[in-house]
Design an enzyme around this catalytic site. Structure first.
Site, PDB file in Angstrom:
ATOM      1  N   TYR B 441       0.865  -1.169   0.082  1.00 57.15           N
ATOM      2  CA  TYR B 441      -0.272   0.100   0.022  1.00 57.15           C
ATOM      3  C   TYR B 441       0.733   1.674   0.021  1.00 57.15           C
ATOM      4  O   TYR B 441       1.963   1.372   0.174  1.00 57.15           O
ATOM      5  CB  TYR B 441      -0.972   0.082   1.099  1.00 57.15           C
ATOM      6  CG  TYR B 441      -0.866  -0.036   2.355  1.00 57.15           C
ATOM      7  CD1 TYR B 441       0.377   0.263   3.190  1.00 57.15           C
ATOM      8  CD2 TYR B 441      -1.862  -0.482   3.414  1.00 57.15           C
ATOM      9  CE1 TYR B 441       0.627  -0.011   4.559  1.00 57.15           C
ATOM     10  CE2 TYR B 441      -1.604  -0.872   4.675  1.00 57.15           C
ATOM     11  CZ  TYR B 441      -0.211  -0.211   5.216  1.00 57.15           C
ATOM     12  OH  TYR B 441      -0.176  -0.561   6.646  1.00 57.15           O
ATOM     13  N   GLU B 442       0.307   2.233  -0.128  1.00 59.86           N
ATOM     14  CA  GLU B 442       1.031   3.628  -0.349  1.00 59.86           C
ATOM     15  C   GLU B 442       1.867   3.697  -1.511  1.00 59.86           C
ATOM     16  O   GLU B 442       2.846   4.571  -1.590  1.00 59.86           O
ATOM     17  CB  GLU B 442       1.599   4.122   1.093  1.00 59.86           C
ATOM     18  CG  GLU B 442       0.771   4.521   2.015  1.00 59.86           C
ATOM     19  CD  GLU B 442      -0.240   5.623   1.728  1.00 59.86           C
ATOM     20  OE1 GLU B 442      -0.218   6.651   0.887  1.00 59.86           O
ATOM     21  OE2 GLU B 442      -1.307   5.782   2.331  1.00 59.86           O
ATOM     22  N   GLY B 443       1.610   3.114  -2.545  1.00 62.12           N
ATOM     23  CA  GLY B 443       2.442   2.860  -3.699  1.00 62.12           C
ATOM     24  C   GLY B 443       3.296   1.537  -3.426  1.00 62.12           C
ATOM     25  O   GLY B 443       4.063   1.485  -2.699  1.00 62.12           O
TER      26      GLY B 443
END
Lengths: 589, 589
Positions: B441-443
């Site tokens: 997550y978050e890229g």
């Protein structure tokens, strides 16, 4: 959805691991290539069609402990019966007791597919096969007659009872007690933990092989005996008698393999029978139980290696399917309208190709190990001894490298799925949860590394491993001589890796010779990986040489030019890391 | 049981990441070292004493979706209130809106401890902080006045709503629609997935930041706007009004972080309110939403990096405690009676020292990133720009390397525990289950690698990264000049790693210059790891140089002589792996 890679399995067996030559030399009697293909095909069908759906549902449901014992997930008992009726249990077991006596190579190939179908389910049969082998090798004739045919047919399943709270990797601390009885049997008292399929409702009897200690036994591992302890006693006529004094006390709540019951077993607490003590029968000699158990542990180790291969294969298939469908962003060079499938992104492609290469490498290592086992049985004299050493050398690598790869590839599989990978319904996370046990059980991978370095390298004074390394070199030389441009730098890189392996091996042998055990063991795990990676490169190359398919060439080249880059670091850690590790122990104080 | 490593955190902040010099130069006004120590101490106490027990229980219980919305695990709402009342939420937020305006360095240090206490719990506050920053940076004054003070105090929590089924890494595919209303507000319609803490019962309002597309917006990522969409509308006087038309439709069933609700959010289906459409307020300009979101995403990325550090620390502590107690076998050199603690076995010691080194390395990288963020705010002109570039360079490495390390160390932690590691009650498996989302997550870490290579390396024409590499070289030179024998080969190995990093960097810059994007991206992930490992070596060395403690020296040496051996392989993969990867794509077809 897992599909058994029958073609790849057959190719690896025949052209990489040695089944082809063995068949044409008639090592397995009248076993034909056609029959091999038919067996693999049918095993693959059963795994994909019958096991996959029940396996997934069963792992969601989990095994439960009820009033009457352990209940397997819905449909598993029936699945097991259909599987056993197919004759799969006795595939590689002795024909004298009802088995088919087929090569281990076929058995491990089938095991790969069963594990791909359901690792949790397959654990039960794996334990039964191991127990049958141990009983076959060490049991007295009467005991075998009474128990073995039903263990071979699969009518009864069996378990291995080794671990206790204070006795895991080191069985010397074992406390389970066996008292002699006048009739030649024994009474067993104690607690065993982590007993896979220790109780269930798939068969009407369960044969437990239990390590225990006689009251007058020497301390440590030289005072351990092996006993056969059935759940139900068996009468002279073979029919079931009274319930024996043993039961499953509780099930573990585990990270994965939820369909497979992991039991704490209590022996001899008086819950069943007229006096406390589970009745057991000695297998082999008193105090020689560990040697008997090692028979089954070696094959069990290879079987656990197959779990790594199978889960890696399943994870790769799943990730590949997702990466072809899922579209995000525009990969470099993508000219079509809209977003590209993520497989087009170099980073995703790198993960997937890495998964493919490691899966095929670990498969080849395991099959080569099975080939060595087969040859050690089907050849004689020095040739048999040669292959026995080869099997002994490859077993810890097959177990540890393949299970590490299973974890690594399953984790990469989650990554390829992005956010979906973290969602249980996708199934990618389950593969990681399931396989994470494999580097631990049947001897942790650290134990395998100790075994590899201290017991396997010194075989024949080090000459066995030296000869093996020369064989690997011959593959690299053949790659070089092939002049196929698609191999890129494969020959150079493979030779480099083999040189790293050779130097690390000689260093370890010399440290063992000096008695510098701590130094040798400091690098045992990196050495094990060095060996596995080098074999991966060599076996991929061997396959590519046997075949005109450009894709094998390309995969070999990728492995050689990317994955084998790690071998220099591993060698340097083996031969140069011990002093710094010793100094750094201060930070653990 | 997790204990916040307050001393190690303070040391790393002050002597490795740059807090010491920044304090003595007065960069943070009258912030004193004593106050820093007191804040760290109190944060550590709260994390260990208040968060750990509720965190573990809460993850077992999980968040549930009921009739009235999401219910957090027992005690979490109250835990959150106590945490917010402690002023922790506004630690680094603007004093104008009620925050304490303290450096990011302190905030990330505290975040490390909160995540060590409970990663699932801390996710809620992390999202709130990020949303507050985005609103602070881009919101209109009136909007800020109405919402920001309560987001800073923690009275209201907040979320980030980016992902949709077809829009993950590539937000260009976003479909959520925002219709303009006459009063300047908007009506939002759409579905968002994977919304962390999207609904819960800890605060009486929740402020959602939502990416959506105006009807006349350009296609792709240039047509995305950012909206503030509260769960309950807020009246002029600040009191809560009607329920807005949004709700949590379902919760995901995830591998880990079970206490943290991961919601599918529905906006504007008419479930609430008099007409369909969730009322939202534009943040920043129309169609510039992605830029606003990136403000919060950068800090969120560092915050996710801290999850990696925290879980690695927790896993190391747990494994260390177990390895000191658990006895199995006799390690080489063990002369006492009975079995040795497993920590004495070289293989186990290697795992634990590796865990320590990687944890401390990733911590230092994250703190150095926070230092750069602070300096970019507290300095001016060219100095501020220099540190803004440094922060931009370090952010993808901090996020990706630390989360990969979190997974790696958590998995090693399981291995140290042997069979116990697979049992959920031990807690080691939960750490792996929880942290496995962080590389996604978050890229995803693959996206971080693309960002690092294509956007961060070219900063200032490549001169920023070149200057940074020279700084690292100076550390290696200082190690050499120190003449401390405990460093062993550290200087040579570290210089070698830096040279690998330098060569890989120049190769990537030249490929980018040629427009050979696919080639550059083929090695982006190995490059990211190469950077992280080299930084690990350099920062460990910097700490050891700042300190007379032999143990830091020994740990640095271990890292240099073992872990940095990998850098040559990584460089070779970056600069020589692209062609073979391109060829091997054939195997994926």
């Amino acid at each position: 959805m897992y599909k058994a890679p029958v073609e790849e399995i057959a190719f690896t067996l025949k052209h990489v691991a040695g089944l082809g030559p063995a068949l044409s030399e008639g090592r397995f009697g009248d076993l034909s290539e056609d029959l091999v293909d038919a067996i693999l095909e049918e095993a693959g069908r059963f795994a994909a069609e019958e096991m996959v759906p029940l396996g997934e549902a069963g792992d969601r449901q989990g095994a439960k402990l009820g009033e009457g014992g352990v209940v397997l997930p819905t449909g598993w008992a029936d699945l097991y019966r259909r599987w056993a009726e197919g004759g799969w249990n006795g595939l590689a077991l002795d024909a004298e007791y009802g088995g088919q006596g087929l090569p281990q190579m076929l058995n491990v190939a089938a095991l790969e597919m069963w594990n791909g179908g359901s690792m949790s389910f397959t654990l039960g049969p794996v334990l039964t096969m191991g127990a049958a082998e141990a009983l076959h090798a060490h049991g007295a004739a009467a005991l075998k007659e009474r128990f073995l045919p039903k263990m071979v047919s699969g009518e009864w399943m069996a378990t291995m009872n080794l671990t206790e709270p204070a006795a895991g990797s080191d069985l010397g601390g074992l406390r389970t007690r066996a008292d002699r009885r006048d009739d030649g049997s024994y009474r067993i008292f104690g607690q065993k933990i982590y007993i896979t399929w220790g109780d269930h409702d798939a068969t009407d009897n369960i044969v437990h092989l239990v390590l225990a200690r006689l009251p007058d036994a020497p301390a440590g591992s030289r005072g351990i005996s092996l006993f056969l302890v059935p759940k139900f006693l068996v009468k002279e006529d073979g029919s079931l008698g009274a319930r024996n004094d043993l039961h499953c006390h509780s099930l573990e709540h585990k990270l994965g393999i939820h369909g497979s019951p992991t039991c704490t077993m209590i022996y001899g607490d008086g819950k069943f029978g007229d006096e406390p003590g589970a009745i057991g029968y000695l297998i082999g000699e008193e105090n020689k139980g560990l040697a008997c158990m090692f028979t089954m542990m070696n094959n069990a180790r290879l079987a656990v290696g197959m779990q790594g291969v199978a889960i890696a294969e399943a994870a790769t298939q799943k990730a590949l399917a997702y990466a072809r469908e899922r579209r995000q962003g525009k990969a470099p060079g993508w000219t079509e309208a809209g977003m590209s499938p993520i497989i087009e992104h170099p980073d995703v492609a790198r993960m997937l190709v890495t998964m493919k290469a490691l899966t095929q490498g670990s498969r080849a290592i395991c099959y080569a190990c099975a080939h060595a086992i087969d040859m050690s049985h089907h050849l004689e004299g020095a040739e048999a001894r040669h292959f026995a050493e080869r099997a002994a050398l490859l077993t810890p690598i097959a177990k540890s490298f393949s299970t590490d790869i299973g974890v690594e590839v399953a984790s990469l599989g989650i990554q390829v799925h992005g956010g979906m990978g973290f969602i249980e319904e996708t199934g990618a996370a389950r593969l990681l949860r399931d396989i994470r046990i494999a580097p631990i059980y049947e001897g942790t991978n650290g134990i395998q590394a100790i075994d590899l370095v201290t017991r396997k390298l010194p075989q024949s004074g080090g000459d066995h491993v030296r000869g093996f390394i020369e064989e690997l070199k011959a593959v690299a030389v053949a790659v070089d001589a092939s002049n196929r441009p698609g191999f890129g730098e494969t020959a150079t890189r493979l030779l480099g890796a083999i040189k790293d392996l050779q130097e690390a091996t000689e260093w370890l042998l010399s440290k063992l010779g000096e008695g510098a055990l701590a130094e040798a063991l400091s690098g045992a795990t990196p050495y094990q990986r060095l060996f596995g990676l080098t074999l991966t490169g060599a076996y991929l190359a061997k396959g590519a040489l046997a075949d005109g398919d450009d894709r094998r060439e390309a995969l070999t080249r990728f492995a050689a030019e990317n994955l084998l880059a790690e071998t220099a670091a591993l060698k340097s850690t083996v031969t140069g890391g011990a002093a710094s590790l010793a100094a750094a122990r201060a930070v653990l104080a």
